[in-house]
Design a protein around this motif. Structure first.
Motif, mmCIF file in Angstrom:
data_model
loop_
_atom_site.group_PDB
_atom_site.id
_atom_site.type_symbol
_atom_site.label_atom_id
_atom_site.label_comp_id
_atom_site.label_asym_id
_atom_site.label_seq_id
_atom_site.Cartn_x
_atom_site.Cartn_y
_atom_site.Cartn_z
ATOM 1 N N ARG A 245 62.257 62.429 37.279
ATOM 2 C CA ARG A 245 61.932 63.829 37.455
ATOM 3 C C ARG A 245 62.679 64.691 36.437
ATOM 4 N NH1 ARG A 245 61.324 66.526 43.272
ATOM 5 N NH2 ARG A 245 60.510 68.471 42.516
ATOM 6 N N LEU A 246 63.995 64.500 36.345
ATOM 7 C CA LEU A 246 64.780 65.220 35.345
ATOM 8 C C LEU A 246 64.301 64.862 33.942
ATOM 9 C CD1 LEU A 246 67.106 67.070 34.515
ATOM 10 C CD2 LEU A 246 68.628 65.092 34.720
ATOM 11 N N ARG A 247 64.035 63.572 33.733
ATOM 12 C CA ARG A 247 63.556 63.110 32.430
ATOM 13 C C ARG A 247 62.276 63.838 32.045
ATOM 14 N NH1 ARG A 247 59.916 59.328 30.504
ATOM 15 N NH2 ARG A 247 60.550 58.251 28.612
ATOM 16 N N ASN A 248 61.329 63.951 32.957
ATOM 17 C CA ASN A 248 60.065 64.634 32.665
ATOM 18 C C ASN A 248 60.286 66.110 32.358
ATOM 19 O OD1 ASN A 248 58.604 62.287 32.975
ATOM 20 N ND2 ASN A 248 58.079 62.690 35.107
ATOM 21 N N SER A 249 61.208 66.736 33.056
ATOM 22 C CA SER A 249 61.515 68.148 32.795
ATOM 23 C C SER A 249 62.101 68.323 31.399
ATOM 24 C CB SER A 249 62.501 68.684 33.837
ATOM 25 O OG SER A 249 61.923 68.676 35.110
ATOM 26 N N LEU B 205 61.695 66.272 28.823
ATOM 27 C CA LEU B 205 60.649 66.004 27.837
ATOM 28 C C LEU B 205 59.686 67.171 27.703
ATOM 29 C CD1 LEU B 205 59.874 62.250 28.562
ATOM 30 C CD2 LEU B 205 61.030 63.208 26.566
ATOM 31 N N THR B 206 59.342 67.802 28.793
ATOM 32 C CA THR B 206 58.464 68.979 28.747
ATOM 33 C C THR B 206 59.134 70.108 27.976
ATOM 34 O OG1 THR B 206 57.404 68.365 30.828
ATOM 35 C CG2 THR B 206 57.221 70.671 30.144
ATOM 36 N N LEU B 207 60.416 70.329 28.233
ATOM 37 C CA LEU B 207 61.169 71.350 27.523
ATOM 38 C C LEU B 207 61.233 71.036 26.021
ATOM 39 C CD1 LEU B 207 62.930 73.914 27.780
ATOM 40 C CD2 LEU B 207 64.883 72.398 28.132
ATOM 41 N N LEU B 208 61.496 69.787 25.688
ATOM 42 C CA LEU B 208 61.549 69.369 24.291
ATOM 43 C C LEU B 208 60.206 69.586 23.600
ATOM 44 C CD1 LEU B 208 62.989 68.031 21.904
ATOM 45 C CD2 LEU B 208 62.333 65.822 22.864
ATOM 46 N N GLU B 209 59.122 69.205 24.255
ATOM 47 C CA GLU B 209 57.789 69.405 23.672
ATOM 48 C C GLU B 209 57.530 70.881 23.400
ATOM 49 O OE1 GLU B 209 55.360 67.511 26.620
ATOM 50 O OE2 GLU B 209 55.522 65.547 25.656
ATOM 51 N N GLY B 210 57.974 71.744 24.290
ATOM 52 C CA GLY B 210 57.822 73.181 24.082
ATOM 53 C C GLY B 210 58.596 73.670 22.871
ATOM 54 N N HIS B 211 59.813 73.170 22.717
ATOM 55 C CA HIS B 211 60.635 73.564 21.568
ATOM 56 C C HIS B 211 60.058 73.043 20.260
ATOM 57 C CE1 HIS B 211 63.891 75.566 23.604
ATOM 58 N NE2 HIS B 211 64.060 74.547 24.425
ATOM 59 N N LEU B 212 59.534 71.827 20.286
ATOM 60 C CA LEU B 212 59.013 71.225 19.058
ATOM 61 C C LEU B 212 57.801 71.966 18.513
ATOM 62 C CD1 LEU B 212 59.417 67.400 19.765
ATOM 63 C CD2 LEU B 212 60.762 68.835 18.222
ATOM 64 N N GLN B 213 57.126 72.724 19.330
ATOM 65 C CA GLN B 213 55.979 73.510 18.867
ATOM 66 C C GLN B 213 56.401 74.575 17.863
ATOM 67 O OE1 GLN B 213 53.870 75.066 22.233
ATOM 68 N NE2 GLN B 213 53.480 73.038 23.095
ATOM 69 N N HIS B 214 57.687 74.921 17.846
ATOM 70 C CA HIS B 214 58.201 75.957 16.949
ATOM 71 C C HIS B 214 58.758 75.395 15.645
ATOM 72 C CE1 HIS B 214 57.672 78.863 20.154
ATOM 73 N NE2 HIS B 214 58.277 78.011 20.961
#
Length: 86
Positions: free
Chosen positions: A1-5, A7-16
């Motif tokens: 669960r923490l891992r998925n959170s 990874l989701t946060l990282l994916e959001g940052h990588l968009q920039h």
């Protein structure tokens, strides 16, 4: 669960970011930096990318930001202007 959170946060940052693949010259620079400064692989890749970019845009236009003392020391030794957070 923490891992998925995370990874989701990282994916959001990588968009920039503009991610570009490393070419053989950057890999060679990374290896040279590991040998010369005893850096960890990820730190050497980060520094190699900055060194490569500094050649392209000019060292006076680039500032290298790090919170790692060994990486900051290596970056300074390679002629980069360093902003150290440590």
């Amino acid at each position: 669960r923490l891992r998925n959170s995370i990874l989701t946060l990282l994916e959001g940052h990588l968009q920039h970011f503009d991610l570009i693949p490393m070419d053989p010259e950057q890999i060679e620079i990374s290896l040279r930096l590991v040998r010369r400064h005893s850096l960890r692989a990820a730190d050497a890749i980060h520094l190699a990318a900055a060194s490569f970019l500094a050649r392209e845009v000019g060292r006076t236009h680039l500032q290298f930001l790090t919170a790692d003392r060994e990486q900051a020391s290596a970056a300074a030794a390679e002629g980069l202007k360093v902003i150290s957070l440590s």
